[in-house]
Scaffold this motif. Structure first.
Motif, PDB file in Angstrom:
ATOM      1  N   PRO A 189       0.943  -1.228   0.081  1.00 11.14           N
ATOM      2  CA  PRO A 189      -0.027   0.049  -0.093  1.00 11.14           C
ATOM      3  C   PRO A 189       0.969   1.434   0.103  1.00 11.14           C
ATOM      4  CG  PRO A 189      -0.732  -1.532   1.874  1.00 11.14           C
ATOM      5  CD  PRO A 189       0.539  -1.996   1.021  1.00 11.14           C
ATOM      6  N   ILE A 190       0.786   2.160  -0.970  1.00 10.33           N
ATOM      7  CA  ILE A 190       1.627   3.338  -0.993  1.00 10.33           C
ATOM      8  C   ILE A 190       1.083   4.231  -0.017  1.00 10.33           C
ATOM      9  CG2 ILE A 190       2.113   5.133  -2.662  1.00 10.33           C
ATOM     10  CD1 ILE A 190       2.101   3.162  -4.986  1.00 10.33           C
ATOM     11  N   GLY A 241      -2.465  -3.924   4.737  1.00 14.58           N
ATOM     12  CA  GLY A 241      -0.775  -4.342   4.802  1.00 14.58           C
ATOM     13  C   GLY A 241      -0.418  -4.997   3.539  1.00 14.58           C
ATOM     14  N   PRO A 242       0.806  -5.441   3.485  1.00 10.81           N
ATOM     15  CA  PRO A 242       1.204  -6.203   2.285  1.00 10.81           C
ATOM     16  C   PRO A 242       0.752  -7.371   1.837  1.00 10.81           C
ATOM     17  CG  PRO A 242       3.225  -5.236   3.562  1.00 10.81           C
ATOM     18  CD  PRO A 242       1.619  -5.112   4.431  1.00 10.81           C
ATOM     19  N   ALA A 243       0.530  -7.902   0.602  1.00 12.80           N
ATOM     20  CA  ALA A 243       0.118  -9.148   0.280  1.00 12.80           C
ATOM     21  C   ALA A 243       0.898  -9.826  -0.804  1.00 12.80           C
ATOM     22  CB  ALA A 243      -1.400  -8.968  -0.007  1.00 12.80           C
ATOM     23  N   ILE A 244       1.008 -10.898  -0.836  1.00 10.23           N
ATOM     24  CA  ILE A 244       1.911 -11.789  -1.833  1.00 10.23           C
ATOM     25  C   ILE A 244       1.038 -12.479  -2.729  1.00 10.23           C
ATOM     26  CG2 ILE A 244       4.121 -13.171  -1.881  1.00 10.23           C
ATOM     27  CD1 ILE A 244       4.286 -12.497   1.031  1.00 10.23           C
ATOM     28  N   MET A 245       1.618 -12.737  -3.886  1.00  8.08           N
ATOM     29  CA  MET A 245       1.201 -13.536  -4.945  1.00  8.08           C
ATOM     30  C   MET A 245       2.127 -14.596  -5.143  1.00  8.08           C
ATOM     31  SD  MET A 245      -1.277 -14.979  -6.892  1.00  8.08           S
ATOM     32  CE  MET A 245      -2.545 -13.577  -7.043  1.00  8.08           C
ATOM     33  N   THR A 246       2.467 -15.752  -4.582  1.00 12.76           N
ATOM     34  CA  THR A 246       3.397 -16.422  -4.576  1.00 12.76           C
ATOM     35  C   THR A 246       3.730 -17.271  -6.018  1.00 12.76           C
ATOM     36  OG1 THR A 246       2.545 -18.537  -3.851  1.00 12.76           O
ATOM     37  CG2 THR A 246       3.310 -17.289  -2.110  1.00 12.76           C
ATOM     38  N   ALA A 247       4.943 -17.556  -6.254  1.00 14.77           N
ATOM     39  CA  ALA A 247       5.691 -18.125  -7.475  1.00 14.77           C
ATOM     40  C   ALA A 247       5.062 -19.437  -7.671  1.00 14.77           C
ATOM     41  CB  ALA A 247       6.957 -18.373  -7.651  1.00 14.77           C
TER      42      ALA A 247
END
Length: 334
Positions: A189-190, A241-247
């Motif tokens: 989030p910016i 907060g941050p989130a991830i798209m995993t490989a």
């Protein structure tokens, strides 16, 4: 084609602050390569292992490289960071420092411990060998080689200076999340105009929780792509907060190194305090490594930090939580 930019290792800062001048301005969609010092700011090297811990300066730890101003980034937008390349140095290190780690109070009366890792050829082998001093285990513990960045974040909206450690709720920072590997994407989030992205703290491997306080720390060269996303859907799932798209799994061959049917030894910690439950689970794994594998406890602590897996297995039966901490059986060579 995406525009490409490069950042040298001398562009470092040791606090998060919205007022640090950017070292680079790039458009959305640009690719940026970084040459990064390790999480200890290269204070521990192959040529100074004898004195490195006694002279270690914690004020120089966890440098962020940047910040980078991304054109078009505004508060309320989301910055997507795609991880394209992560290349480690030929060596890495893991250490136990006094006052640091989940079981700090149990190791404070012991001298700091350091192990140096040989990372040469690791990308081809897909594993690295734990540098144990126990003769019967030498060469027989293989940890998956899975590089990632421990520190990646944007500047906070709040004024003033903020420490590099611990991680921040809304802007990332020293999040030490091992699932942000090549082929994955991180959404941040910016908070301020331009986002002001900084990265650092390269790791060759780490377990969930980084329980002894360090992973396999290493200098790193990385290449990232930064994209400003303004869609409302992205904003909604990055609101807190941050989130991830995993490989995808096929891009993570290191997972096969520890397959062995997916089996692991897991200790469970039960307590009303989440940190105490975590401590109990970690202690259980250390005890297993000491009694069943014949490891010295300090080395078991370091191995747990670089190869263990922490899980919240129960969070609804109040007042107690159950934390599981596992060590994969596949890291041990028969």
């Amino acid at each position: 084609m995406a525009q490409s930019f490069h950042i040298c290792p001398n562009t470092k800062h040791f606090r998060w602050c919205r007022d640090i001048p950017p070292v680079l301005t790039v458009p959305s969609g640009a690719e940026i390569s970084f040459d990064l010092h390790d999480g200890g700011n290269n204070q521990i090297r192959l040529d100074n292992t004898k004195e490195a811990l006694s002279t270690f300066d914690f004020t120089q730890a966890d440098p962020g490289h940047g910040p980078v101003f991304i054109e078009g980034a505004e508060p309320g937008d989301v910055l997507r960071v795609d991880f394209l390349e992560l290349e480690t140095a030929d060596y890495g290190w893991t250490a136990i420092f006094r006052g640091f780690g989940v079981l700090a109070d149990e190791f404070d009366d012991k001298p700091p411990a350091l192990r140096m890792w040989d990372l040469r050829g690791a990308a081809e082998r897909r594993y690295i060998v734990f540098p144990t001093t126990s003769e019967h285990l030498r060469g027989k513990i293989r940890v998956p080689f899975s590089p990632f960045l421990g520190t990646i974040g944007v500047a906070p909206a709040a004024g003033g200076e903020h420490p590099m450690v611990p991680p921040m709720p809304h802007t990332g920072g020293n999040i030490d999340t091992r699932h942000i590997t090549c082929g994955s994407s991180l959404y941040l989030p910016i908070q301020v105009a331009g986002a002001l992205l900084s990265v650092g703290d390269g790791h060759a491997a780490q377990g969930d929780g980084e329980v002894c306080g360090t992973a396999v720390e290493t200098p790193m060269r990385c290449r990232l792509r930064v994209t400003v996303e303004k869609g409302e859907s992205t904003k909604s799932w990055c609101a807190d907060g941050p989130a991830i798209m995993t490989a995808p799994r096929e891009t993570r061959p290191e997972l096969d190194v520890v397959a062995k049917g997916g089996r692991e030894f897991m200790a469970l910690g039960v307590d009303a305090d989440l940190r105490e439950a975590t401590k109990k689970a970690v202690r259980g794994v250390l005890a297993w490594l000491v009694t069943e594998k014949g490891m010295e406890r300090s080395e078991a602590y370091m191995l747990a930090s670089v190869a263990g897996s922490l899980k919240l297995t129960e969070v609804v039966d109040m007042p107690n939580y159950v934390v599981g901490f596992g060590i994969p059986l596949g890291i041990f060579v028969e």
